[in-house]
Design an enzyme around this catalytic site. Structure first.
Site, PDB file in Angstrom:
ATOM      1  N   ASP A  51      42.177  37.073  32.851  1.00 34.05           N
ATOM      2  CA  ASP A  51      42.449  35.812  33.571  1.00 34.05           C
ATOM      3  C   ASP A  51      41.557  34.665  33.100  1.00 34.05           C
ATOM      4  OD1 ASP A  51      44.065  37.425  35.100  1.00 34.05           O
ATOM      5  OD2 ASP A  51      42.834  37.314  36.907  1.00 34.05           O
ATOM      6  N   HIS A  52      40.297  35.021  32.798  1.00 35.43           N
ATOM      7  CA  HIS A  52      39.332  33.960  32.501  1.00 35.43           C
ATOM      8  C   HIS A  52      39.617  33.290  31.155  1.00 35.43           C
ATOM      9  CE1 HIS A  52      37.302  35.444  36.004  1.00 35.43           C
ATOM     10  NE2 HIS A  52      37.399  36.654  35.503  1.00 35.43           N
ATOM     11  N   ARG A  93      42.397  22.813  29.654  1.00 38.80           N
ATOM     12  CA  ARG A  93      42.808  21.776  28.717  1.00 38.80           C
ATOM     13  C   ARG A  93      44.333  21.603  28.656  1.00 38.80           C
ATOM     14  NH1 ARG A  93      40.923  19.114  24.045  1.00 38.80           N
ATOM     15  NH2 ARG A  93      39.002  19.001  25.226  1.00 38.80           N
ATOM     16  N   HIS A 102      46.191  38.625  36.609  1.00 37.80           N
ATOM     17  CA  HIS A 102      46.522  38.262  37.992  1.00 37.80           C
ATOM     18  C   HIS A 102      47.459  37.064  37.961  1.00 37.80           C
ATOM     19  CE1 HIS A 102      44.766  37.203  42.257  1.00 37.80           C
ATOM     20  NE2 HIS A 102      46.088  37.260  42.243  1.00 37.80           N
ATOM     21  N   ARG A 137      48.760  34.591  39.956  1.00 36.93           N
ATOM     22  CA  ARG A 137      48.535  34.014  41.299  1.00 36.93           C
ATOM     23  C   ARG A 137      49.717  33.155  41.695  1.00 36.93           C
ATOM     24  NH1 ARG A 137      42.788  33.896  43.041  1.00 36.93           N
ATOM     25  NH2 ARG A 137      43.613  32.537  44.645  1.00 36.93           N
ATOM     26  N   ARG A 150      47.183  29.294  38.711  1.00 34.91           N
ATOM     27  CA  ARG A 150      46.042  28.495  38.228  1.00 34.91           C
ATOM     28  C   ARG A 150      45.538  28.953  36.866  1.00 34.91           C
ATOM     29  NH1 ARG A 150      41.171  30.310  42.228  1.00 34.91           N
ATOM     30  NH2 ARG A 150      42.582  29.481  43.788  1.00 34.91           N
ATOM     31  N   HIS A 151      45.802  30.218  36.518  1.00 37.76           N
ATOM     32  CA  HIS A 151      45.364  30.640  35.176  1.00 37.76           C
ATOM     33  C   HIS A 151      46.504  31.358  34.436  1.00 37.76           C
ATOM     34  CE1 HIS A 151      44.369  34.132  37.616  1.00 37.76           C
ATOM     35  NE2 HIS A 151      43.187  33.688  38.001  1.00 37.76           N
ATOM     36  N   GLU A 205      47.848  42.194  38.739  1.00 33.82           N
ATOM     37  CA  GLU A 205      47.280  41.907  40.066  1.00 33.82           C
ATOM     38  C   GLU A 205      48.186  40.906  40.750  1.00 33.82           C
ATOM     39  OE1 GLU A 205      43.308  40.454  40.521  1.00 33.82           O
ATOM     40  OE2 GLU A 205      42.597  41.888  39.060  1.00 33.82           O
ATOM     41  N   THR A 255      37.634  32.972  43.225  1.00 34.34           N
ATOM     42  CA  THR A 255      38.143  34.241  42.718  1.00 34.34           C
ATOM     43  C   THR A 255      38.519  35.081  43.937  1.00 34.34           C
ATOM     44  OG1 THR A 255      37.614  36.181  41.371  1.00 34.34           O
ATOM     45  CG2 THR A 255      35.791  35.207  42.578  1.00 34.34           C
ATOM     46  N   THR A 256      39.011  36.310  43.717  1.00 35.30           N
ATOM     47  CA  THR A 256      39.437  37.131  44.852  1.00 35.30           C
ATOM     48  C   THR A 256      38.200  37.510  45.665  1.00 35.30           C
ATOM     49  OG1 THR A 256      41.054  38.020  43.314  1.00 35.30           O
ATOM     50  CG2 THR A 256      40.901  39.078  45.463  1.00 35.30           C
ATOM     51  N   GLU A 305      41.357  50.236  44.543  1.00 29.10           N
ATOM     52  CA  GLU A 305      40.296  49.657  43.713  1.00 29.10           C
ATOM     53  C   GLU A 305      39.228  49.171  44.676  1.00 29.10           C
ATOM     54  OE1 GLU A 305      41.315  46.970  40.516  1.00 29.10           O
ATOM     55  OE2 GLU A 305      39.364  45.952  40.694  1.00 29.10           O
ATOM     56  N   HIS A 311      34.981  43.953  40.179  1.00 28.82           N
ATOM     57  CA  HIS A 311      34.603  42.621  40.643  1.00 28.82           C
ATOM     58  C   HIS A 311      33.099  42.430  40.522  1.00 28.82           C
ATOM     59  CE1 HIS A 311      34.917  38.743  42.581  1.00 28.82           C
ATOM     60  NE2 HIS A 311      36.222  38.885  42.468  1.00 28.82           N
ATOM     61  N   GLY A 312      32.743  41.473  39.692  1.00 30.91           N
ATOM     62  CA  GLY A 312      31.337  41.097  39.537  1.00 30.91           C
ATOM     63  C   GLY A 312      30.516  42.079  38.718  1.00 30.91           C
ATOM     64  N   GLY A 324      36.136  41.457  34.129  1.00 31.39           N
ATOM     65  CA  GLY A 324      36.630  40.247  33.485  1.00 31.39           C
ATOM     66  C   GLY A 324      35.540  39.277  33.118  1.00 31.39           C
ATOM     67  N   HIS A 325      34.971  38.628  34.139  1.00 33.30           N
ATOM     68  CA  HIS A 325      34.131  37.464  33.878  1.00 33.30           C
ATOM     69  C   HIS A 325      32.951  37.755  32.957  1.00 33.30           C
ATOM     70  CE1 HIS A 325      31.346  34.145  34.752  1.00 33.30           C
ATOM     71  NE2 HIS A 325      32.468  33.450  34.812  1.00 33.30           N
TER      72      HIS A 325
HETATM   73  N1  PXP Z   1      39.493  43.524  40.091  1.00 29.69           N
HETATM   74  C1  PXP Z   1      40.167  42.636  40.856  1.00 29.69           C
HETATM   75  C2  PXP Z   1      41.170  43.166  41.822  1.00 29.69           C
HETATM   76  C3  PXP Z   1      39.971  41.249  40.726  1.00 29.69           C
HETATM   77  O1  PXP Z   1      40.643  40.385  41.491  1.00 29.69           O
HETATM   78  C4  PXP Z   1      39.055  40.797  39.756  1.00 29.69           C
HETATM   79  C5  PXP Z   1      38.826  39.321  39.573  1.00 29.69           C
HETATM   80  O2  PXP Z   1      39.925  38.688  39.118  1.00 29.69           O
HETATM   81  C6  PXP Z   1      38.391  41.745  38.968  1.00 29.69           C
HETATM   82  C7  PXP Z   1      38.606  43.107  39.171  1.00 29.69           C
HETATM   83  C8  PXP Z   1      37.440  41.350  37.891  1.00 29.69           C
HETATM   84  O3  PXP Z   1      36.349  40.678  38.454  1.00 29.69           O
HETATM   85  P1  PXP Z   1      35.308  39.975  37.489  1.00 29.69           P
HETATM   86  O4  PXP Z   1      36.039  38.872  36.794  1.00 29.69           O
HETATM   87  O5  PXP Z   1      34.267  39.483  38.429  1.00 29.69           O
HETATM   88  O6  PXP Z   1      34.821  41.012  36.539  1.00 29.69           O
END
Ligand code: PXP
Length: 246
Positions: free
Chosen positions: A9-10, A18, A47, A49, A53-54, A74, A104-105, A155, A196-197, A218-219
């Site tokens: 997504d990122h 842009r 994802h 959404r 947005r992305h 997602e 984010t979620t 998850e 996540h994170g 992801g991030h």
């Molecule tokens: N899992 C889910 C369900 C998420 O919504 C996200 C964020 O989009 C992630 C994993 C990945 O999170 P992060 O980008 O913080 O690694």
């Protein structure tokens, strides 16, 4: 072996910064996904959404066409996106909560409150041959509701663990919640993913959580890729993940 699903997504976020409204632009999240696969990622997460947005609809269609591993879509449990998922036919959908104002979620899905409608979506996906994962906080009531709703996976939301990683008592508490939820899910016949994170720093202590099948990251991977490249970032993470014993 603990699997890695890369959330792209990122990459789309950077493109949309842009090229929002264009039919093309860079960087291309689909190309990023292909590089991740070539580097050894076991699956790709995107994802779609409601506010687009992305990731855009065309990205998901292209991912479905080109991916050689697994596409994890997602999505919120809303009619429009459910229909798109049934048409595109990802390997698995991960149902997440969505709020327009969030960056984010932010939290887990409230399966206890939405059990009936989530169970209906689980059944529709199952009938179509698509697996379902529910993105939930490490809360035993949510795990039990997920099993009743008929998903194959949960998850576990690791966002609170990651957020409080540098606060030791809180980190230990969050780890205990993740461990208890993973054990309960396993006992109820659910497969357990987490995400996540997560990053290179907070990954290893998470190895105390049993029964993990896949991490969705992801991030931190995209951030690392800015300096090291996508291939190296994925390979580094996969190397660290080899330490997981389940
Ligand atoms: N899992 C889910 C369900 C998420 O919504 C996200 C964020 O989009 C992630 C994993 C990945 O999170 P992060 O980008 O913080 O690694």
């Amino acid at each position: 072996m603990l699997k890695l699903g890369v959330n792209i997504d990122h990459v789309a976020t950077l493109r949309e910064a842009r090229y929002c409204g264009w039919t093309h632009g860079e960087p291309d999240p689909v190309l990023a996904a292909q590089v991740c696969e070539a580097a050894g990622a076991h699956g790709i997460t995107a994802h779609l959404r409601e506010d687009r947005r992305h990731v855009q609809d065309r990205d998901v269609r292209r991912l479905r066409d080109v991916l050689k591993t697994r596409l994890n879509l997602e999505m919120a449990n809303v009619a429009e996106i459910v229909e798109i998922a049934l048409k595109i036919h990802p390997d698995i959908v991960c149902i997440v909560p969505e709020r327009r104002m969030e960056i984010t979620t932010e939290g887990g899905l409230d399966v206890v409150a939405g059990e009936k409608s989530i169970a209906e979506t689980c059944q529709r996906m199952k009938d179509a041959g698509i697996e379902v994962s529910l993105f939930i906080s490490p809360d035993e009531a949510q795990v039990e509701a997920s099993a009743r709703a008929g998903s194959q996976f949960i998850e576990l939301h690791t966002g609170t663990y990651a957020e409080h990683f540098h606060d030791e008592p809180r980190r230990v508490l969050e780890l205990q919640r993740l461990i208890a939820s993973a054990r309960l899910a396993h006992d109820l016949g659910l497969k357990v993913n987490a995400g996540h994170g997560l990053n290179c720093l907070n990954l290893t202590p998470l190895f105390h959580v049993p029964h993990l099948v896949e991490l969705n990251i992801g991030h931190s991977l995209i951030s690392r890729a800015v300096f090291a490249g996508m291939e190296s970032a994925v390979k580094e993470m996969l190397g660290l993940m080899q330490g997981y014993c389940g």
